[in-house]
Design an enzyme around this catalytic site. Structure first.
Site, PDB file in Angstrom:
ATOM      1  N   ILE A 111       0.815  -1.210   0.000  1.00 42.44           N
ATOM      2  CA  ILE A 111       0.000   0.000   0.000  1.00 42.44           C
ATOM      3  C   ILE A 111       0.852   1.265   0.000  1.00 42.44           C
ATOM      4  O   ILE A 111       0.323   2.361  -0.226  1.00 42.44           O
ATOM      5  CB  ILE A 111      -0.971   0.028   1.193  1.00 42.44           C
ATOM      6  CG1 ILE A 111      -0.222  -0.041   2.525  1.00 42.44           C
ATOM      7  CG2 ILE A 111      -2.001  -1.088   1.080  1.00 42.44           C
ATOM      8  CD1 ILE A 111      -1.100   0.188   3.745  1.00 42.44           C
ATOM      9  N   TYR A 134       2.376   4.406  17.247  1.00 43.66           N
ATOM     10  CA  TYR A 134       1.261   3.699  16.616  1.00 43.66           C
ATOM     11  C   TYR A 134      -0.045   4.460  16.807  1.00 43.66           C
ATOM     12  O   TYR A 134      -0.822   4.658  15.862  1.00 43.66           O
ATOM     13  CB  TYR A 134       1.134   2.291  17.201  1.00 43.66           C
ATOM     14  CG  TYR A 134      -0.098   1.552  16.752  1.00 43.66           C
ATOM     15  CD1 TYR A 134      -0.203   1.077  15.448  1.00 43.66           C
ATOM     16  CD2 TYR A 134      -1.172   1.337  17.622  1.00 43.66           C
ATOM     17  CE1 TYR A 134      -1.343   0.410  15.012  1.00 43.66           C
ATOM     18  CE2 TYR A 134      -2.305   0.670  17.209  1.00 43.66           C
ATOM     19  CZ  TYR A 134      -2.393   0.204  15.901  1.00 43.66           C
ATOM     20  OH  TYR A 134      -3.524  -0.442  15.485  1.00 43.66           O
TER      21      TYR A 134
END
Length: 336
Positions: free
Chosen positions: A76, A164
């Site tokens: 991606i 994250y």
């Protein structure tokens, strides 16, 4: 090919044989479970995009002979790959990401590249090449950050506690901007500690439940970070699949929307160990160590919004899900 204990009940009412689906990260844990559901219920076309860096071909190999299944080996982080992947697609389930708070602390650069650049590539590709497609993506409970409020309610976030968490918060901001500027209205599902079959316990950044299951099966002492009273809204994977299917097939959306995807309950690490002792018949004790940086002590979701707007209702409580996945690990070759 299909797990007989899962997906006995359909979560859709319309004919999905007329729809084409893209699942990014479809060889990963949650993605491959979404793929399994779609194929079991005869989706018209199911395309998987995965670079196999964090997913496993074994999760989808049984589907490769099906005429309505397609696999693209790609990343991606490459915009052209994303553009090709969305061509001719009606429903996009974007699951590809690098999870794990500890991994993001060790390698924030790669986490950023995959989770932010890759996410933006998918949004842009969908906007340009599949403007009418439904777009549902994996968001995260980590976005609630340092908020101590329980239960966690959409719109009441704190400050992120890890790289994250930052990436997942940025995803939501990009999705909101694409909605307001381009009219591309997506849905983010804030996962709360999803567990279940096809979750690999051997990954260096494996989640706690597969690690605990592996320890009990192999008669070793599991490691607990902290005193074991840390609690999470552990959510069996079929509940997450239900949320994805209902979001993908939801009609009338006119804005970007975020939903908690959970059970609305709390289970401590010590409680998990106690249930595993009962399931296994083994009196295995844990080794307790220091808490990890970036972790929150407690987490519990409000699921009122997703229940009201999508008709979501968790079909599996924690104990039911843990029993299924523990037995799955015993029968599978995942531990070897």
């Amino acid at each position: 090919m299909y797990n007989p204990e899962l997906y006995k009940t359909p979560y859709h009412t319309e004919d999905i044989s007329k729809h084409s689906f893209l699942v990014t990260g479809g060889a990963g844990f949650i993605g491959s479970n979404i793929v399994e559901y779609l194929l079991k219920y005869k989706a018209g076309r199911v395309r998987v995009l995965d670079n196999l860096s964090n997913g496993y071909f074994d999760n989808i190999k049984d589907f490769t002979s099906l005429p309505n299944f397609e696999f693209i080996l790609g990343d991606i982080r490459d915009l052209e790959t994303c553009r090709k992947a969305v061509e001719g697609i009606d429903c996009i389930s974007h699951q590809a990401a690098l999870g794990s708070v500890p991994r993001s602390i060790t390698d924030p650069i790669t986490t950023n590249e995959v989770n932010i650049k890759g996410f933006l590539n998918m949004l842009a590709a969908a906007k340009d090449c599949a403007p009418n497609a439904k777009f549902v993506y994996a968001a995260s409970s980590s976005t609630y950050g340092d908020s101590i409020e329980l239960p966690k309610v959409e719109g009441r976030e704190g400050k992120p506690l890890s790289p994250y968490a930052v990436t997942k918060a940025v995803n939501e901001m990009y999705a909101e901007v694409f909605s307001s500027i381009y009219g591309m209205h997506s849905t983010g599902l804030r996962y709360f500690n999803i567990f279940g079959p096809k979750q690999n316990p051997n990954n260096p950044y494996a989640a706690v439940i597969p690690i605990f299951c592996k320890a009990f099966i192999e008669n070793t002492q599991p490691i607990v970070n902290g005193d074991g009273e840390t609690s999470r809204d552990f959510t069996f994977v079929e509940n997450a699949v239900q949320a994805n299917i209902k979001a993908l097939l939801h009609h009338g959306q006119n804005q970007h929307t975020i939903f908690n995807t959970a059970c609305g309950d709390q289970v401590s690490l010590n409680s998990i160990l106690e249930i595993l002792r009962e399931l296994s018949g083994k009196n295995i004790q844990a080794i307790y160590k220091n808490e990890r940086p970036g972790d929150v002590k407690h987490s519990k979701a409000s699921i009122e919004k997703i229940q009201k707007e999508l008709g979501y209702l968790p079909g599996f409580n924690f104990s039911e899900g843990l029993k299924i996945v523990y037995n799955w690990y015993i029968k599978s070759n995942t531990l070897s």
